[in-house]
Scaffold this active site. Structure first.
Site, mmCIF file in Angstrom:
data_model
loop_
_atom_site.group_PDB
_atom_site.id
_atom_site.type_symbol
_atom_site.label_atom_id
_atom_site.label_comp_id
_atom_site.label_asym_id
_atom_site.label_seq_id
_atom_site.Cartn_x
_atom_site.Cartn_y
_atom_site.Cartn_z
ATOM 1 C CD GLN A 46 -12.209 0.165 5.903
ATOM 2 O OE1 GLN A 46 -11.206 0.404 6.590
ATOM 3 N NE2 GLN A 46 -12.115 -0.337 4.682
ATOM 4 C CB CYS A 86 -15.048 -1.566 -5.747
ATOM 5 S SG CYS A 86 -16.028 -0.687 -4.559
ATOM 6 C CB THR A 99 -13.277 -27.604 5.131
ATOM 7 O OG1 THR A 99 -13.984 -28.785 4.778
ATOM 8 C CG2 THR A 99 -12.132 -27.936 6.056
ATOM 9 C CB SER A 107 -12.804 -7.506 6.716
ATOM 10 O OG SER A 107 -11.900 -7.919 5.741
ATOM 11 C CB SER A 108 -8.994 -11.345 8.668
ATOM 12 O OG SER A 108 -7.623 -11.534 8.561
ATOM 13 C CG HIS A 109 -8.307 -7.856 3.755
ATOM 14 N ND1 HIS A 109 -8.075 -6.783 2.944
ATOM 15 C CD2 HIS A 109 -9.593 -8.190 3.557
ATOM 16 C CE1 HIS A 109 -9.174 -6.489 2.269
ATOM 17 N NE2 HIS A 109 -10.117 -7.331 2.630
ATOM 18 C CB THR A 157 -17.776 -9.182 0.290
ATOM 19 O OG1 THR A 157 -16.905 -8.071 0.093
ATOM 20 C CG2 THR A 157 -18.776 -9.263 -0.844
HETATM 21 C C1 LIG Z 1 -16.868 -0.892 4.741
HETATM 22 C C2 LIG Z 1 -16.474 -2.141 4.009
HETATM 23 N N1 LIG Z 1 -17.336 -3.171 3.962
HETATM 24 C C3 LIG Z 1 -17.025 -4.312 3.345
HETATM 25 C C4 LIG Z 1 -15.816 -4.494 2.730
HETATM 26 C C5 LIG Z 1 -15.489 -5.793 2.059
HETATM 27 O O1 LIG Z 1 -14.561 -6.492 2.824
HETATM 28 P P1 LIG Z 1 -13.821 -7.815 2.310
HETATM 29 O O2 LIG Z 1 -12.693 -7.338 1.456
HETATM 30 O O3 LIG Z 1 -13.378 -8.511 3.554
HETATM 31 O O4 LIG Z 1 -14.822 -8.616 1.561
HETATM 32 C C6 LIG Z 1 -14.889 -3.448 2.735
HETATM 33 C C7 LIG Z 1 -13.594 -3.562 2.031
HETATM 34 O O5 LIG Z 1 -13.069 -2.637 1.482
HETATM 35 C C8 LIG Z 1 -15.220 -2.252 3.412
HETATM 36 O O6 LIG Z 1 -14.368 -1.220 3.454
#
Ligand SMILES: Cc1ncc(COP(=O)(O)O)c(C=O)c1O
Length: 464
Positions: free
Chosen positions: A243, A388, A303, A263-265, A136
């Site tokens: 993704q 979301c 940091t 994104s790491s998670h 994000t």
């Molecule tokens: C395509 C996409 N972009 C951005 C994000 C946001 O990622 P983060 O949770 O690392 O902020 C997501 C998370 O669901 C995503 O699927």
């Protein structure tokens, strides 16, 4: 575990002793879990049959929980990642930006190793990786940052209607600041039209932002072709790869990508960390969102968090090591699930089947309301769209963009398969879906009418 840790703190004669014990104890747990995961992955379906009335996962100390098939929302942390992170929460606590002593040097060295691991997955230079809090923040930084830096002469941005909310919302904010945004439509397969993209590029276009893999339908946009078009017209190309990173082959040089959000998670790493790739040659300039101490090439002050950075780095290293295995495994489970679900009558696969990441399967079940199906599937953790939007009960804007009507969009379910999903779980979900969809359709007056041969499109519904 917490009280035990607390007791250890009291008992230990030095913090160092405690740190080593805690790390070792948790490391052992992590290793055990990994072993059971590997075993589960290998178990043949017949042996691992799950009792229909007892479908809950119990592989943790968190009690019985549903089978997890929501891998686009987040992925579980790989135990090997946890092992990598633990020393930074105990002994290796130096600030990586402290340049005057060994505490700083030792964490800085590990942070730079992690940066290289993250960069290697996409054939980037480690100096082009900026750590952030997640995708994000990356999307906000890339889109607002480029637009605001070049905004004096360039006021136009191109994106698509099926981007993640954080891309769309960043663009809306820029519209409030006076920028113009073209939201490219997609076809019924979820793909943009490359000719339309090329036609939309103007002299004052500063950025094209197109996601690589869609989070709701798994559709893969033609990133390499988009990169070629952007290069030809000298427009910066940003791609949201939250993704896609680690899931499909990506090469920033071959694909002419200037900025990439990661994104790491989503790759079995910790939450709260991500990376923005920013090309150095030719250099992409950005107005930073966060100002301060000038860390991360001045593009993201603050940091760094070494446990998160190093966990993310390990997740990226494992991606490189296990890419082919993950792909083959996920592909196999995905085909089984898709073929079985589509063998049910009145079902539809959403999005292109050809340009598609196998770990995200989105299917509509006509004459069944998606939310009712989710309620009937309490034993499986699923989503009817992105994390979301599913809370709002609004039909998915992504499926609408593909031309789906409200009924179809409302009846869709996303199945997310990952490294730790087992074949037995997929088998269970197939049986559960078949059973519950059949049950719900039997309650549906619309389904009954269809069975009686009535063409629903000819019915004049009374307004109220
Ligand atoms: C395509 C996409 N972009 C951005 C994000 C946001 O990622 P983060 O949770 O690392 O902020 C997501 C998370 O669901 C995503 O699927």
């Amino acid at each position: 575990m917490l009280p035990e840790v607390a007791t250890n703190i009291l008992k230990a004669s030095s913090i160092r002793l405690f740190a080593t014990n805690a790390a070792r104890a948790t490391s052992q747990t992590a290793v055990n879990r990994m072993a059971s995961v590997t075993e589960r992955k290998k178990k043949p379906t017949e042996e691992a049959h799950i009792n229909f009335k007892n479908a809950y996962r119990d592989d943790s100390k968190f009690g019985k929980r549903p089978i997890y098939l929501d891998m686009q929302a987040t992925t579980p942390v790989d135990p090997r990642v946890l092992d990598k992170m633990l020393p930074f929460l105990t002994g290796l606590y130096g600030n990586p930006h402290s340049s005057t002593h060994s505490y700083g040097w030792e964490t800085d060295k590990e942070v730079e190793k992690a940066r290289k691991n993250v960069a290697d997955v996409i054939n980037a230079d480690p100096r082009e990786i900026i750590f952030t809090s997640g995708a994000t923040e990356c999307n906000n930084t890339a889109i607002k940052g480029v637009a605001r830096f070049y905004g004096k002469t360039k006021h136009h941005i191109i994106t698509t209607q099926t981007e993640h909310k954080c891309v769309l919302d960043s663009c809306r904010h820029l519209q409030d600041e006076g920028f113009e945004v073209t939201y490219l439509p997609v076809g019924t397969d979820g793909l943009i039209d490359l000719e339309e993209l090329e036609k939309a590029i103007r002299k004052d276009t500063c950025l094209v932002s197109v996601m690589a893999v869609n989070n709701e339908i798994g559709v893969m946009q033609p990133i390499e072709e988009i990169g070629r078009i952007c290069k030809k017209h000298k427009v910066f190309f940003h791609t949201d790869c939250a993704q896609a990173y680690g899931k499909i082959p990506l090469d920033v040089n071959k694909m002419n990508i200037d900025l990439m959000s990661i994104s790491s998670h989503k790759i079995y790493g910790p939450m709260g960390i991500g990376a923005l790739y920013v090309r150095r040659r030719p250099r992409v300039r950005l107005e930073p969102l966060i100002n301060g101490g000038g860390q991360e090439r001045g593009l993201r002050s603050g940091t760094l968090a070494p446990p998160l950075v190093c966990g993310f780095g390990e997740a990226a290293r494992l991606i490189r090591e296990e890419f082919d295995d993950d792909q083959a495994y996920i592909g196999k489970l995905s085909s089984k699930l898709t073929n079985s679900l589509l063998s049910l009558p009145y079902t539809q696969f959403n999005g292109s089947k050809e340009h598609h990441f196998a770990g995200c399967v989105n299917v509509s079940f006509a004459y069944v309301e998606g939310e009712s199906l989710l309620m009937a599937l309490k034993d499986v953790a699923l989503s009817s769209g992105s994390a979301c939007t599913s809370a709002s009960l609004e039909p998915s804007y992504v499926l609408h963009a593909l031309g789906a009507d409200d009924a179809l969009a409302h009846s869709s379910i996303r199945f997310g398969i990952g490294r730790f999903t087992t074949e037995a779980e997929i088998d269970y979900v197939i049986s559960a879906i078949k059973e519950r969809v059949t049950f719900l359709r039997e309650l549906s007056p619309l389904y009954e009418m269809v069975q009686e041969g009535i063409d629903l499109s000819t019915i004049q519904w009374a307004g109220h």
